[in-house]
Design a protein around this motif. Structure first.
Motif, PDB file in Angstrom:
ATOM      1  N   ARG A  40     -45.440  95.415  53.528  1.00 49.35           N
ATOM      2  CA  ARG A  40     -44.661  94.585  54.573  1.00 49.35           C
ATOM      3  C   ARG A  40     -45.880  93.843  55.229  1.00 49.35           C
ATOM      4  O   ARG A  40     -45.543  92.566  55.369  1.00 49.35           O
ATOM      5  CB  ARG A  40     -43.885  95.314  55.608  1.00 49.35           C
ATOM      6  N   GLU A  43     -47.660  91.450  52.961  1.00 51.97           N
ATOM      7  CA  GLU A  43     -46.601  90.368  52.665  1.00 51.97           C
ATOM      8  C   GLU A  43     -46.871  89.344  53.638  1.00 51.97           C
ATOM      9  O   GLU A  43     -46.809  88.079  53.461  1.00 51.97           O
ATOM     10  CB  GLU A  43     -45.208  90.795  52.487  1.00 51.97           C
ATOM     11  N   ASN A 122     -40.965  82.168  40.143  1.00 51.71           N
ATOM     12  CA  ASN A 122     -40.347  83.552  40.893  1.00 51.71           C
ATOM     13  C   ASN A 122     -40.628  84.919  40.306  1.00 51.71           C
ATOM     14  O   ASN A 122     -39.747  85.667  40.120  1.00 51.71           O
ATOM     15  CB  ASN A 122     -38.794  83.374  41.353  1.00 51.71           C
ATOM     16  N   ASP A 133     -42.717  90.759  45.918  1.00 51.03           N
ATOM     17  CA  ASP A 133     -41.524  89.919  45.608  1.00 51.03           C
ATOM     18  C   ASP A 133     -41.966  88.427  46.173  1.00 51.03           C
ATOM     19  O   ASP A 133     -42.082  87.940  47.091  1.00 51.03           O
ATOM     20  CB  ASP A 133     -40.188  90.205  46.457  1.00 51.03           C
ATOM     21  N   SER A 135     -40.071  85.650  46.252  1.00 46.81           N
ATOM     22  CA  SER A 135     -39.358  84.947  47.035  1.00 46.81           C
ATOM     23  C   SER A 135     -39.474  85.396  48.385  1.00 46.81           C
ATOM     24  O   SER A 135     -39.300  84.765  49.406  1.00 46.81           O
ATOM     25  CB  SER A 135     -37.782  85.260  46.807  1.00 46.81           C
ATOM     26  N   ARG A 136     -39.744  86.792  48.642  1.00 50.94           N
ATOM     27  CA  ARG A 136     -39.907  87.098  50.076  1.00 50.94           C
ATOM     28  C   ARG A 136     -41.237  86.776  50.744  1.00 50.94           C
ATOM     29  O   ARG A 136     -41.458  86.477  51.790  1.00 50.94           O
ATOM     30  CB  ARG A 136     -39.771  88.881  50.204  1.00 50.94           C
ATOM     31  N   GLU A 139     -40.368  83.158  51.557  1.00 55.08           N
ATOM     32  CA  GLU A 139     -39.607  83.118  52.787  1.00 55.08           C
ATOM     33  C   GLU A 139     -40.159  83.418  54.073  1.00 55.08           C
ATOM     34  O   GLU A 139     -40.154  82.809  55.024  1.00 55.08           O
ATOM     35  CB  GLU A 139     -38.530  84.317  52.634  1.00 55.08           C
ATOM     36  N   THR A 140     -41.176  84.383  53.968  1.00 52.02           N
ATOM     37  CA  THR A 140     -41.949  84.935  55.162  1.00 52.02           C
ATOM     38  C   THR A 140     -42.882  83.840  55.568  1.00 52.02           C
ATOM     39  O   THR A 140     -43.090  83.549  56.707  1.00 52.02           O
ATOM     40  CB  THR A 140     -42.887  86.033  54.722  1.00 52.02           C
TER      41      THR A 140
END
Length: 223
Positions: A40, A43, A122, A133, A135-136, A139-140
């Motif tokens: 986490r 990322e 992706n 990921d 996408s994550r 997004e972050t």
């Protein structure tokens, strides 16, 4: 470094998880993120790096000095490549990114291109036994810059409001300024207020609306 203390420090770098403390070693904090092996936090590393680079004390070599193990240094290098890939994917340029890219070898540049392709398609990004990921990741990264842009917009609006308030205070008395605002917002005026507005405020407003006066004022400001 205890997890709670680390999370507190990350908030200052844009990863809002806890309340922040006033001072901390930005280079050591990024090194602790690398050592954490927390997916986490990894990322969110690109956001942390972008924010850390704004700090005067930021020094990539100092981050490396806080990483004594070869595995940790490899992790930092990968996360930095990933950060650069995300910046380029979003067409963002930073001083640290340009400097970091200059230091890259041919294999590093090939890896960077692979990461950028994965973000576009992706496709999952792998490092060791971890997978990210795309996408994550995007997004972050994107969420931070949306929030940052909104914060900048609010600051500009606040500055504009304060500038207007100051300018009005230079031209109108408190009562005149109150009537100016009421008239501008379409609020009804009493008979006395209408008379006072017509007699005192309207004349000033008419002068302000004169384009020649505005042009001369701007010219005087240039001297």
């Amino acid at each position: 470094m205890a997890e709670k203390e680390l999370l507190e420090k990350l908030n200052r770098l844009g990863f809002a998880l806890m309340e922040t403390r006033a001072d901390f070693d930005v280079n050591k904090t990024l090194a602790e993120v690398v050592k954490s092996k927390d997916t986490r936090l990894w990322e969110g590393f690109p956001v942390l790096l972008v924010n850390a680079a704004k700090e005067p004390s930021f020094d990539y070599d100092q981050i490396l000095k806080n990483l004594t193990k070869s595995e940790e240094r490899k992790t930092l290098h990968f996360l930095s490549l990933l950060s650069l890939a995300l910046c380029q994917h979003h067409h963002l340029s930073f001083v640290w990114a340009r400097q970091f890219k200059k230091s890259l070898s041919r294999p590093d540049l090939d890896r960077l291109q692979e990461l950028k392709n994965a973000l576009v398609r992706n496709k999952a990004v792998s490092f060791g036994n971890k997978q990210f990921d795309p996408s994550r990741l995007k997004e972050t990264f994107n969420n931070y810059f949306v929030q940052d842009a909104e914060k900048t917009k609010q600051m500009k609006e606040q500055y504009g409001n304060l500038s207007l308030e100051y300018a009005l205070s230079q031209l109108f008395s408190p009562k005149q300024k109150e009537l100016f605002q009421k008239k501008l917002q379409g609020e009804p005026l009493t008979k006395t207020e209408k008379e006072y507005y017509s007699r005192s405020v309207k004349k000033k407003v008419s002068a302000l609306a004169n384009p020649d006066l505005h042009r001369l004022a701007q010219k005087l400001m240039d001297y």
